[in-house]
Design a protein around this motif. Structure first.
Motif, PDB file in Angstrom:
ATOM      1  N   LYS A   1       0.810  -1.225   0.000  1.00  0.00           N
ATOM      2  CA  LYS A   1       0.000   0.000   0.000  1.00  0.00           C
ATOM      3  C   LYS A   1       0.844   1.276   0.000  1.00  0.00           C
ATOM      4  CE  LYS A   1      -3.956  -1.911   2.581  1.00  0.00           C
ATOM      5  NZ  LYS A   1      -4.779  -1.745   3.797  1.00  0.00           N
TER       6      LYS A   1
ATOM      7  N   LYS B   1       3.240  -1.141 -13.484  1.00  0.00           N
ATOM      8  CA  LYS B   1       2.224  -0.136 -13.168  1.00  0.00           C
ATOM      9  C   LYS B   1       2.099  -0.033 -11.655  1.00  0.00           C
ATOM     10  CE  LYS B   1      -2.100  -1.190 -13.823  1.00  0.00           C
ATOM     11  NZ  LYS B   1      -3.399  -1.483 -14.476  1.00  0.00           N
TER      12      LYS B   1
ATOM     13  N   THR C   1      -0.067   1.449  -8.411  1.00  0.00           N
ATOM     14  CA  THR C   1      -1.329   1.972  -7.907  1.00  0.00           C
ATOM     15  C   THR C   1      -1.220   2.067  -6.382  1.00  0.00           C
ATOM     16  OG1 THR C   1      -2.491  -0.129  -7.445  1.00  0.00           O
ATOM     17  CG2 THR C   1      -2.468   0.657  -9.754  1.00  0.00           C
ATOM     18  N   PRO C   2      -2.180   2.722  -5.712  1.00  0.00           N
ATOM     19  CA  PRO C   2      -2.108   2.824  -4.247  1.00  0.00           C
ATOM     20  C   PRO C   2      -2.158   1.488  -3.506  1.00  0.00           C
ATOM     21  CG  PRO C   2      -3.561   4.511  -5.121  1.00  0.00           C
ATOM     22  CD  PRO C   2      -3.243   3.600  -6.268  1.00  0.00           C
ATOM     23  N   SER C   3      -2.498   0.399  -4.182  1.00  0.00           N
ATOM     24  CA  SER C   3      -2.617  -0.880  -3.476  1.00  0.00           C
ATOM     25  C   SER C   3      -1.663  -1.955  -3.987  1.00  0.00           C
ATOM     26  CB  SER C   3      -4.051  -1.415  -3.586  1.00  0.00           C
ATOM     27  OG  SER C   3      -4.380  -1.655  -4.945  1.00  0.00           O
TER      28      SER C   3
ATOM     29  N   GLU D   1      -8.567  -1.934  -3.981  1.00  0.00           N
ATOM     30  CA  GLU D   1      -8.915  -0.860  -4.910  1.00  0.00           C
ATOM     31  C   GLU D   1     -10.212  -0.177  -4.511  1.00  0.00           C
ATOM     32  OE1 GLU D   1      -8.861  -2.864  -8.638  1.00  0.00           O
ATOM     33  OE2 GLU D   1      -6.724  -2.488  -8.965  1.00  0.00           O
TER      34      GLU D   1
ATOM     35  N   GLU E   1      -9.737   2.534  -1.976  1.00  0.00           N
ATOM     36  CA  GLU E   1      -9.062   3.753  -2.428  1.00  0.00           C
ATOM     37  C   GLU E   1     -10.115   4.804  -2.761  1.00  0.00           C
ATOM     38  OE1 GLU E   1      -6.674   2.598  -5.691  1.00  0.00           O
ATOM     39  OE2 GLU E   1      -5.691   1.004  -4.567  1.00  0.00           O
TER      40      GLU E   1
END
Length: 218
Positions: A36, A82, A84-86, A149, A152
């Motif tokens: 995270k 890639k 992402t926040p997670s 996700e 988020e």
């Protein structure tokens, strides 16, 4: 003495809560690291034809490193990752369109094992993917990714726009007419869902407090 204090502070850092898994398609191998709130500045991903290394250096955690000696070669120039926040998702382009029997080490597969283009459909449940562990339930990992996700939550203007989209999508024809009319006639300064009120007269421009509305040619 200062060095001793510095060493003690380093020891107090917690280990980064992260785990990974992988699956493959006919053309690529995808490694997913569930972690995270990692920003690009703290992440380094090196991809070569036979080795992949991920380094994460968050200030409040011990340095985290994952390194894979791949069982088959890949095409680095056509591989990518890639963030992402997670999670961190790394997509590795296969050099050969064959099935990998494992992610790391020397492949035990004799000859070329071609991946069927039309796999037998599953009778029920989500599709299962080959993984590094025999019998691994990738669907459980996939559900966890989706759960992360969903947590988020959008903020600021993004959250407001999402709310308006949900209201418009679920609203009646009158609600949609009211939103369209109020937004267009007010120059984007008013958004109403009350058609009974909005239908009676032209909606006036209402800029935010302390601001003045001007047309583009003024």
């Amino acid at each position: 003495m200062a060095e001793d204090i510095k060493d003690q502070n380093c020891e107090l850092k917690a280990k980064l809560p992260a785990k990974y898994d992988w699956y493959q398609t006919e053309q690529a191998v995808v490694v997913t690291v569930l972690v995270k709130n990692v920003k690009e500045e703290f992440l380094k991903v090196n991809i070569s034809e036979s080795i992949v290394r991920i380094d994460i250096t968050l200030p409040d955690f011990e340095a985290f490193t994952l390194s894979f000696s791949l069982s088959r070669k890949i095409v680095p120039d056509q591989s990518s990752y890639k963030l992402t926040p997670s999670k961190v998702e790394i997509k590795l382009k296969k050099l050969e369109g064959v099935q990998w029997d494992k992610l790391e080490g020397t492949s035990a597969t004799e000859g070329i094992k071609t991946i069927p283009k039309d796999p037998i459909p599953q009778l029920s449940g989500p599709p299962s993917y080959p993984t590094s562990k025999k019998g691994k339930d990738w669907s459980a990992v996939e559900k966890e990714i989706k759960k992360q996700e969903e947590l988020e939550k959008p903020e600021g203007e993004e959250a407001i726009n999402k709310l308006f989209q949900e209201i418009y999508g679920k609203g009646s024809d009158e609600v949609k007419r009211a939103m369209n009319k109020s937004y267009m006639e007010s120059g984007g300064t008013v958004l109403s869902t009350n058609w009974d009120e909005i239908s009676k007269e032209k909606v006036q421009v209402k800029p935010p407090d302390g601001m003045e509305f001007k047309k583009w040619h003024e």
